[in-house]
Write a protein that holds these residues in place. Sequence first.
Motif, PDB file in Angstrom:
ATOM      1  N   LEU A 227       0.817  -1.206   0.000  1.00 44.41           N
ATOM      2  CA  LEU A 227       0.000   0.000   0.000  1.00 44.41           C
ATOM      3  C   LEU A 227       0.857   1.265   0.000  1.00 44.41           C
ATOM      4  O   LEU A 227       0.465   2.291  -0.567  1.00 44.41           O
ATOM      5  N   ARG A 228       2.013   1.215   0.608  1.00 41.45           N
ATOM      6  CA  ARG A 228       2.884   2.384   0.682  1.00 41.45           C
ATOM      7  C   ARG A 228       3.771   2.546  -0.557  1.00 41.45           C
ATOM      8  O   ARG A 228       4.354   3.606  -0.766  1.00 41.45           O
ATOM      9  N   SER A 229       3.858   1.520  -1.358  1.00 37.76           N
ATOM     10  CA  SER A 229       4.729   1.580  -2.539  1.00 37.76           C
ATOM     11  C   SER A 229       4.002   2.269  -3.702  1.00 37.76           C
ATOM     12  O   SER A 229       2.797   2.507  -3.658  1.00 37.76           O
ATOM     13  N   SER A 230       4.753   2.559  -4.719  1.00 35.30           N
ATOM     14  CA  SER A 230       4.172   3.193  -5.931  1.00 35.30           C
ATOM     15  C   SER A 230       3.948   2.187  -7.048  1.00 35.30           C
ATOM     16  O   SER A 230       3.663   2.574  -8.185  1.00 35.30           O
ATOM     17  N   GLU A 232       2.312  -0.416  -9.494  1.00 37.15           N
ATOM     18  CA  GLU A 232       0.978  -0.549 -10.069  1.00 37.15           C
ATOM     19  C   GLU A 232       0.888  -1.879 -10.814  1.00 37.15           C
ATOM     20  O   GLU A 232       1.752  -2.189 -11.643  1.00 37.15           O
ATOM     21  N   LEU A 242      -6.112  -2.059  -5.507  1.00 38.63           N
ATOM     22  CA  LEU A 242      -4.966  -1.476  -4.827  1.00 38.63           C
ATOM     23  C   LEU A 242      -5.204   0.000  -4.509  1.00 38.63           C
ATOM     24  O   LEU A 242      -4.896   0.482  -3.416  1.00 38.63           O
ATOM     25  N   ARG A 243      -5.783   0.742  -5.482  1.00 35.73           N
ATOM     26  CA  ARG A 243      -6.050   2.162  -5.256  1.00 35.73           C
ATOM     27  C   ARG A 243      -7.115   2.362  -4.168  1.00 35.73           C
ATOM     28  O   ARG A 243      -7.034   3.288  -3.360  1.00 35.73           O
ATOM     29  N   ARG A 246      -5.392   1.889  -0.880  1.00 34.53           N
ATOM     30  CA  ARG A 246      -4.579   3.056  -0.530  1.00 34.53           C
ATOM     31  C   ARG A 246      -5.459   4.212  -0.058  1.00 34.53           C
ATOM     32  O   ARG A 246      -5.115   4.937   0.880  1.00 34.53           O
ATOM     33  N   SER A 247      -6.611   4.391  -0.694  1.00 33.88           N
ATOM     34  CA  SER A 247      -7.531   5.449  -0.275  1.00 33.88           C
ATOM     35  C   SER A 247      -8.064   5.181   1.134  1.00 33.88           C
ATOM     36  O   SER A 247      -8.174   6.088   1.961  1.00 33.88           O
ATOM     37  N   ALA A 249      -6.578   3.399   3.477  1.00 33.44           N
ATOM     38  CA  ALA A 249      -5.481   3.587   4.422  1.00 33.44           C
ATOM     39  C   ALA A 249      -5.255   5.060   4.725  1.00 33.44           C
ATOM     40  O   ALA A 249      -5.019   5.452   5.864  1.00 33.44           O
ATOM     41  N   ALA A 250      -5.357   5.910   3.687  1.00 36.24           N
ATOM     42  CA  ALA A 250      -5.194   7.350   3.898  1.00 36.24           C
ATOM     43  C   ALA A 250      -6.316   7.906   4.757  1.00 36.24           C
ATOM     44  O   ALA A 250      -6.106   8.762   5.634  1.00 36.24           O
TER      45      ALA A 250
END
Length: 296
Positions: A227-230, A232, A242-243, A246-247, A249-250
């Motif tokens: 999740l912290r990596s870039s 794709e 994945l997106r 990440r959303s 988690a933010a």
Amino acid sequence: FAATPGLSQCELCKPGTTSGAGSVSCDECTAGAYAANAGQGECTLCPHPLSSGSGGVTCSICKEDFYLKDLSAVPDDIFKNPTKYCKDCPPNAECSRNTTVATMRVSRDFWRGSSRTTELYRCYDSDACRGSAKGGASSGRRLEVEGDDEGAASDLCDYRHEGPRCKVCSCRRGGERSGSCEGLAVVQYFSVASRGCVDCPPPWRPASLAAAAVIALGLLCAAIALLRSSWEPRHKAARRVLRAGRSLAALLKRAGTGAKLKIFVALYQCLAAIPSVYALSVPETLVGGFIDSVMS
């Protein structure tokens, strides 16, 4: 009294017995009364809080609801200083007539360390404290002064239980494998959840749980790193998942979920430790209310 008709002189009743006018025999004093001298016309009631047995010549035992504190006291001293030696029966104990600190009966769900103490402890997280009071689910055995005092305290515990508040298993690992443990295939440990001694799990179970925990922790760390990596993924559906992760988690980070989780875990550990550390029971409503307040 005159046992034979025609006697010119009456005989004196011996101490512990009395007779009235015209009696042909002597009667023993009932329990709670005494006759210290020969020839008494009536028995004398024992002073509070003393009592006596039938045919007593003095009062040297404690009445009901009292116990004799000093087992080495002589009868004369007890009679002269009754309140010094006879004390009120403590709460959660039973004291019948002629009870001593050693023969005091303990109510169920309570425990004491030896037959020489009146300090009774409630068994908050153990159902093995059977006590020794009448009418309870116990053998009714009284604690004796002679013998092993530790063994006397164990008489207050259920089968295969011993130690403080009956929370030590007789068939524990490293314990004596004899007596009640004979024929038991496995060792036991005290389970707070079961409130008593239960069989130890098979040796492979802890190892399996540890392995599962390590695997779960590894997967969690991998997910956090992902999740912290870039990076794709190539597949469109995977990129969406994945997106979304990440959303989420933010969003959780902005809401301070990590700090709340730490507070929740720390306070829950404190509440869970209260029963074993302070011998107090925590109401389930308190724990449930705490969880609800944190989650809200």
